[in-house]
Scaffold this motif. Sequence first.
Motif, PDB file in Angstrom:
ATOM      1  N   LEU A   1      26.309  39.540  49.420  1.00 13.04           N
ATOM      2  CA  LEU A   1      27.621  39.693  48.810  1.00 13.04           C
ATOM      3  C   LEU A   1      27.882  41.126  48.377  1.00 13.04           C
ATOM      4  CD1 LEU A   1      27.805  36.496  46.575  1.00 13.04           C
ATOM      5  CD2 LEU A   1      28.801  36.868  48.820  1.00 13.04           C
ATOM      6  N   THR A   2      26.836  41.872  48.111  1.00 14.92           N
ATOM      7  CA  THR A   2      27.030  43.238  47.668  1.00 14.92           C
ATOM      8  C   THR A   2      26.358  44.202  48.633  1.00 14.92           C
ATOM      9  OG1 THR A   2      25.081  43.116  46.265  1.00 14.92           O
ATOM     10  CG2 THR A   2      27.197  42.625  45.238  1.00 14.92           C
ATOM     11  N   GLY A   3      26.623  44.010  49.909  1.00 14.87           N
ATOM     12  CA  GLY A   3      26.043  44.873  50.932  1.00 14.87           C
ATOM     13  C   GLY A   3      26.616  46.271  50.860  1.00 14.87           C
ATOM     14  N   SER A   4      26.319  47.064  51.837  1.00 12.81           N
ATOM     15  CA  SER A   4      26.745  48.462  51.821  1.00 12.81           C
ATOM     16  C   SER A   4      28.264  48.561  51.780  1.00 12.81           C
ATOM     17  CB  SER A   4      26.205  49.186  53.053  1.00 12.81           C
ATOM     18  OG  SER A   4      26.803  48.645  54.209  1.00 12.81           O
ATOM     19  N   GLY A   5      28.719  49.491  50.966  1.00 13.72           N
ATOM     20  CA  GLY A   5      30.155  49.718  50.859  1.00 13.72           C
ATOM     21  C   GLY A   5      30.858  48.791  49.895  1.00 13.72           C
ATOM     22  N   SER A   6      30.156  47.874  49.251  1.00 14.85           N
ATOM     23  CA  SER A   6      30.788  46.958  48.312  1.00 14.85           C
ATOM     24  C   SER A   6      31.130  47.661  47.017  1.00 14.85           C
ATOM     25  CB  SER A   6      29.861  45.783  48.001  1.00 14.85           C
ATOM     26  OG  SER A   6      29.651  45.012  49.132  1.00 14.85           O
ATOM     27  N   ASP A   7      32.170  47.223  46.398  1.00 11.48           N
ATOM     28  CA  ASP A   7      32.560  47.746  45.101  1.00 11.48           C
ATOM     29  C   ASP A   7      32.073  46.766  44.043  1.00 11.48           C
ATOM     30  OD1 ASP A   7      33.702  48.976  42.953  1.00 11.48           O
ATOM     31  OD2 ASP A   7      35.784  48.518  43.518  1.00 11.48           O
ATOM     32  N   LEU A   8      31.197  47.215  43.189  1.00  9.26           N
ATOM     33  CA  LEU A   8      30.645  46.330  42.164  1.00  9.26           C
ATOM     34  C   LEU A   8      31.601  46.129  41.003  1.00  9.26           C
ATOM     35  CD1 LEU A   8      26.964  47.613  42.132  1.00  9.26           C
ATOM     36  CD2 LEU A   8      27.891  45.601  43.275  1.00  9.26           C
ATOM     37  N   ASP A   9      32.640  46.930  40.902  1.00 13.41           N
ATOM     38  CA  ASP A   9      33.608  46.825  39.817  1.00 13.41           C
ATOM     39  C   ASP A   9      34.864  46.116  40.294  1.00 13.41           C
ATOM     40  OD1 ASP A   9      31.947  48.184  38.035  1.00 13.41           O
ATOM     41  OD2 ASP A   9      32.653  50.127  38.788  1.00 13.41           O
ATOM     42  N   ILE A  10      34.739  44.865  40.700  1.00 13.70           N
ATOM     43  CA  ILE A  10      35.872  44.090  41.196  1.00 13.70           C
ATOM     44  C   ILE A  10      36.694  43.610  40.008  1.00 13.70           C
ATOM     45  CG2 ILE A  10      36.543  41.974  42.389  1.00 13.70           C
ATOM     46  CD1 ILE A  10      33.977  42.288  44.042  1.00 13.70           C
ATOM     47  N   ASP A  11      37.989  43.825  40.061  1.00 19.14           N
ATOM     48  CA  ASP A  11      38.895  43.331  39.031  1.00 19.14           C
ATOM     49  C   ASP A  11      39.297  41.906  39.403  1.00 19.14           C
ATOM     50  OD1 ASP A  11      40.761  42.864  37.086  1.00 19.14           O
ATOM     51  OD2 ASP A  11      42.010  44.601  37.569  1.00 19.14           O
ATOM     52  N   VAL A  12      38.544  40.946  38.892  1.00 15.63           N
ATOM     53  CA  VAL A  12      38.735  39.538  39.255  1.00 15.63           C
ATOM     54  C   VAL A  12      40.129  39.052  38.855  1.00 15.63           C
ATOM     55  CG1 VAL A  12      37.898  37.189  38.855  1.00 15.63           C
ATOM     56  CG2 VAL A  12      36.270  39.049  39.171  1.00 15.63           C
ATOM     57  N   MET A  13      40.597  39.451  37.682  1.00 13.94           N
ATOM     58  CA  MET A  13      41.913  38.992  37.231  1.00 13.94           C
ATOM     59  C   MET A  13      43.024  39.510  38.147  1.00 13.94           C
ATOM     60  SD  MET A  13      41.143  36.937  34.993  1.00 13.94           S
ATOM     61  CE  MET A  13      42.759  36.448  34.492  1.00 13.94           C
ATOM     62  N   ALA A  14      42.904  40.743  38.601  1.00  9.42           N
ATOM     63  CA  ALA A  14      43.909  41.286  39.518  1.00  9.42           C
ATOM     64  C   ALA A  14      43.867  40.548  40.846  1.00  9.42           C
ATOM     65  CB  ALA A  14      43.677  42.779  39.732  1.00  9.42           C
ATOM     66  N   ARG A  15      42.662  40.198  41.297  1.00  6.60           N
ATOM     67  CA  ARG A  15      42.549  39.474  42.571  1.00  6.60           C
ATOM     68  C   ARG A  15      43.079  38.047  42.438  1.00  6.60           C
ATOM     69  NH1 ARG A  15      39.215  41.851  46.924  1.00  6.60           N
ATOM     70  NH2 ARG A  15      39.448  39.755  47.706  1.00  6.60           N
ATOM     71  N   LEU A  16      42.848  37.408  41.293  1.00  7.91           N
ATOM     72  CA  LEU A  16      43.419  36.073  41.069  1.00  7.91           C
ATOM     73  C   LEU A  16      44.941  36.152  40.965  1.00  7.91           C
ATOM     74  CD1 LEU A  16      40.919  34.404  38.579  1.00  7.91           C
ATOM     75  CD2 LEU A  16      41.327  33.789  40.966  1.00  7.91           C
ATOM     76  N   ALA A  17      45.447  37.202  40.321  1.00 11.63           N
ATOM     77  CA  ALA A  17      46.896  37.367  40.201  1.00 11.63           C
ATOM     78  C   ALA A  17      47.545  37.614  41.560  1.00 11.63           C
ATOM     79  CB  ALA A  17      47.213  38.526  39.251  1.00 11.63           C
ATOM     80  N   ALA A  18      46.778  38.089  42.528  1.00 12.28           N
ATOM     81  CA  ALA A  18      47.299  38.351  43.871  1.00 12.28           C
ATOM     82  C   ALA A  18      47.386  37.077  44.725  1.00 12.28           C
ATOM     83  CB  ALA A  18      46.432  39.384  44.579  1.00 12.28           C
ATOM     84  N   GLN A  19      46.819  35.981  44.251  1.00 15.48           N
ATOM     85  CA  GLN A  19      46.808  34.761  45.056  1.00 15.48           C
ATOM     86  C   GLN A  19      48.208  34.278  45.459  1.00 15.48           C
ATOM     87  OE1 GLN A  19      44.302  33.311  46.653  1.00 15.48           O
ATOM     88  NE2 GLN A  19      43.000  34.939  45.833  1.00 15.48           N
ATOM     89  N   PRO A  20      49.200  34.255  44.553  1.00 13.59           N
ATOM     90  CA  PRO A  20      50.535  33.830  45.002  1.00 13.59           C
ATOM     91  C   PRO A  20      51.081  34.693  46.137  1.00 13.59           C
ATOM     92  CG  PRO A  20      50.435  33.798  42.620  1.00 13.59           C
ATOM     93  CD  PRO A  20      49.163  34.445  43.099  1.00 13.59           C
ATOM     94  N   ARG A  21      50.845  36.010  46.073  1.00 14.04           N
ATOM     95  CA  ARG A  21      51.304  36.906  47.135  1.00 14.04           C
ATOM     96  C   ARG A  21      50.571  36.607  48.441  1.00 14.04           C
ATOM     97  NH1 ARG A  21      48.811  41.115  48.751  1.00 14.04           N
ATOM     98  NH2 ARG A  21      47.637  41.425  46.837  1.00 14.04           N
ATOM     99  N   LYS A  22      49.281  36.324  48.365  1.00 16.30           N
ATOM    100  CA  LYS A  22      48.510  35.995  49.565  1.00 16.30           C
ATOM    101  C   LYS A  22      48.991  34.678  50.174  1.00 16.30           C
ATOM    102  CE  LYS A  22      44.274  38.412  48.355  1.00 16.30           C
ATOM    103  NZ  LYS A  22      42.825  38.272  48.129  1.00 16.30           N
ATOM    104  N   LEU A  23      49.268  33.686  49.308  1.00 22.60           N
ATOM    105  CA  LEU A  23      49.789  32.410  49.803  1.00 22.60           C
ATOM    106  C   LEU A  23      51.158  32.602  50.448  1.00 22.60           C
ATOM    107  CD1 LEU A  23      48.727  30.066  46.884  1.00 22.60           C
ATOM    108  CD2 LEU A  23      47.766  30.106  49.193  1.00 22.60           C
ATOM    109  N   ALA A  24      51.994  33.423  49.831  1.00 25.18           N
ATOM    110  CA  ALA A  24      53.321  33.682  50.400  1.00 25.18           C
ATOM    111  C   ALA A  24      53.202  34.406  51.737  1.00 25.18           C
ATOM    112  CB  ALA A  24      54.160  34.510  49.429  1.00 25.18           C
ATOM    113  N   TYR A  25      52.236  35.284  51.865  1.00 23.50           N
ATOM    114  CA  TYR A  25      52.028  35.994  53.132  1.00 23.50           C
ATOM    115  C   TYR A  25      51.686  35.013  54.253  1.00 23.50           C
ATOM    116  CZ  TYR A  25      49.812  38.940  56.645  1.00 23.50           C
ATOM    117  OH  TYR A  25      49.473  39.536  57.818  1.00 23.50           O
ATOM    118  N   THR A  26      50.835  34.050  53.954  1.00 24.59           N
ATOM    119  CA  THR A  26      50.382  33.115  54.983  1.00 24.59           C
ATOM    120  C   THR A  26      51.367  31.980  55.224  1.00 24.59           C
ATOM    121  OG1 THR A  26      48.110  33.566  54.323  1.00 24.59           O
ATOM    122  CG2 THR A  26      48.469  31.639  55.679  1.00 24.59           C
ATOM    123  N   PHE A  27      51.911  31.407  54.161  1.00 18.50           N
ATOM    124  CA  PHE A  27      52.720  30.198  54.278  1.00 18.50           C
ATOM    125  C   PHE A  27      54.220  30.455  54.193  1.00 18.50           C
ATOM    126  CE2 PHE A  27      48.595  28.698  52.791  1.00 18.50           C
ATOM    127  CZ  PHE A  27      48.344  27.659  53.666  1.00 18.50           C
TER     128      PHE A  27
END
Length: 128
Positions: free
Chosen positions: A1-27
């Motif tokens: 999960l944390t292979g080369s090039g991974s960012d260890l400082d993931i902003d989980v809340m920002a990624r969860l907040a992006a879920q509606p936009r991702k769903l809208a992109y797909t559906f």
Amino acid sequence: LTGSGSDLDIDVMARLAAQPRKLAYTFGAWLIPVVGLLGVTRARPREARALLYSWGAILVGFAFLDSGFNFLLKHHYFTYPAIAVGLGLVLEWLSEKNFASRVILALLVVSIVWMGSQEALTVARGGV
């Protein structure tokens, strides 16, 4: 999960907040998979409902896992059939109710067809 090039400082809340936009992109709209997953509750018999629950759970579960690393929305595409069945069950339920629910049904169908035709035109014109 944390292979080369991974960012260890993931902003989980920002990624969860992006879920509606991702769903809208797909559906086309984030509401489509939400209503589709809710519509799965109307499936009969119990075995079919259990199958659709587990299929729809892929979308929910992997959306949370996507907050830690990028799945490239593949899990969205895999759940299209379950979402479509759920939407169909909601539309059927609306058709059996009163006049107001049939008006809502007509508006939903028109909006889904409109979104689909807009996306088809965009793709046909070479857009993304």
